[in-house]
Design a protein around this motif. Structure first.
Motif, PDB file in Angstrom:
ATOM      1  N   ASP A  95       0.149   4.391  -7.336  1.00 42.41           N
ATOM      2  CA  ASP A  95      -0.122   5.327  -8.438  1.00 42.41           C
ATOM      3  C   ASP A  95       0.457   4.807  -9.751  1.00 42.41           C
ATOM      4  O   ASP A  95      -0.179   4.898 -10.805  1.00 42.41           O
ATOM      5  CB  ASP A  95       0.505   6.702  -8.150  1.00 42.41           C
ATOM      6  CG  ASP A  95      -0.299   7.460  -7.103  1.00 42.41           C
ATOM      7  OD1 ASP A  95      -1.411   7.001  -6.774  1.00 42.41           O
ATOM      8  OD2 ASP A  95       0.204   8.486  -6.601  1.00 42.41           O
ATOM      9  N   THR A 126       1.867   4.572  -1.490  1.00 48.81           N
ATOM     10  CA  THR A 126       1.085   5.396  -2.426  1.00 48.81           C
ATOM     11  C   THR A 126       1.794   5.596  -3.759  1.00 48.81           C
ATOM     12  O   THR A 126       1.159   5.482  -4.817  1.00 48.81           O
ATOM     13  CB  THR A 126       0.811   6.784  -1.794  1.00 48.81           C
ATOM     14  OG1 THR A 126       0.432   6.559  -0.450  1.00 48.81           O
ATOM     15  CG2 THR A 126      -0.277   7.510  -2.523  1.00 48.81           C
ATOM     16  N   SER A 179       0.800  -1.237   0.000  1.00 47.84           N
ATOM     17  CA  SER A 179       0.000   0.000   0.000  1.00 47.84           C
ATOM     18  C   SER A 179       0.827   1.278   0.000  1.00 47.84           C
ATOM     19  O   SER A 179       0.366   2.317   0.491  1.00 47.84           O
ATOM     20  CB  SER A 179      -0.968   0.042   1.198  1.00 47.84           C
ATOM     21  OG  SER A 179      -1.804  -1.069   1.157  1.00 47.84           O
TER      22      SER A 179
END
Ligand code: BMX
Length: 287
Positions: free
Chosen positions: A204, A200, A198
């Motif tokens: 993305d 970020t 997880s």
């Protein structure tokens, strides 16, 4: 004995090369070697010959599934960033001289598409195969026929007004470059691991690639309406990627989106497909 009629099946990709001895009953042995990008095709073929040495005398023909474009036995890059093949490299002549045996060559994704059609997730039905790997390749089987030539080179569709190739915004090399831009010195495999944790920045990157592939799947559905799109390749088969793509495909109007499935033959789709094509083309006369 079917081993007597085995094929040396070779899948030369932008990152690695798979060399296998394939009989009608399946894969007898396989070796993976890196594609040393800077070395050039003579050296790549020498590495193939060295890997195949233990099987000398056990195969009757050579099938090559190669990244890039093959026509009349000549091999060229479509996107030299994926692999820098010199224009019109005489692939078939070189391989036939190297092994003293007949050879055939197809684009890697076309061979893999045929493999999935004949033996894998296609179950004999039409399909579009996508390999999401160093580049994005495609193989189209329509009405039981594999389309050859440029057909399926989806990764070279231009994406946006800056004329960049679609694959240059999706592939493993793009993922690593994007990560680097964000200060992370990692390869695509590590990007997926970070996304699974997880992080970020990694989410993305993976999400951006999956969104573009989802858009491609929708466009393929509108152009060809295949019963299914089968996805393979190192990125395509990476943890959770196909599920993400499925979740992002926008249905075209009021009809459901195309069915998207995982390559059942996994990394072996190319060698199994090219071995099947070689068996049909090279051994046909012998029955
Ligand atoms: C590129 C192109 C295709 C290939 C695809 C996947 C080159 C050298 N290759 O679009 O022919 O099928 O990449 O290749 O122009 P891979 O190396 O990622 O398997």
């Amino acid at each position: 004995m079917d081993q007597d009629r085995a094929i040396l099946a070779v899948d030369i990709g932008g990152t690695k090369t798979l060399v296998a001895l394939v009989a009608a009953s399946g894969i007898i042995g396989e070796v993976t070697v890196p594609t040393r990008r800077e070395d050039g095709p003579d050296h790549w073929l020498d590495a193939v010959a060295a890997a195949a040495l233990p099987w000398r005398g056990q195969f009757v023909g050579v099938g090559l599934a190669v990244t890039g474009f093959v026509r009349n036995g000549l091999w060229s890059a479509m996107n030299p960033a994926t692999l820098g093949i010199p224009a019109d490299y005489p692939l078939i002549a070189k391989v036939e001289a190297l092994f003293g045996l007949p050879a055939i060559a197809f684009n890697d994704a076309q061979a893999a598409g045929w493999g999935e059609h004949a033996l894998g997730a296609g179950q004999g039905h039409d399909l579009v195969f996508l390999t999401i790997s160093t580049g994005i390749g495609g193989g189209i089987v329509l009405q039981g026929h594999l389309l050859e030539g440029l057909a399926g080179h989806f990764g070279l569709a231009v994406d946006g007004d800056d004329n960049l190739f679609l694959e240059d915004r999706v592939s493993g090399r793009w993922m690593a470059a994007e990560a680097r831009r964000q200060g992370q010195e990692v390869d695509a495999r590590q990007v997926f691991a970070a996304a699974a944790a997880s992080e970020t920045w990694a989410l993305d990157i993976v999400e951006g690639a999956a969104r573009r592939v989802a858009r491609l799947c929708r466009n393929i559905q509108l152009m060809l309406d295949p019963p299914r799109i089968v996805i393979g390749g190192g990125i395509g088969l990476a943890n959770g990627f196909i599920e993400r793509v499925r979740g992002l495909v926008a249905p075209p109007g009021q009809v459901p989106p195309v069915s998207i499935c995982r390559a059942e033959l996994g990394v072996h789709a190319g060698i199994l497909g090219i071995a099947d094509l070689a068996r049909a083309k090279l051994l046909h006369a012998g029955g």
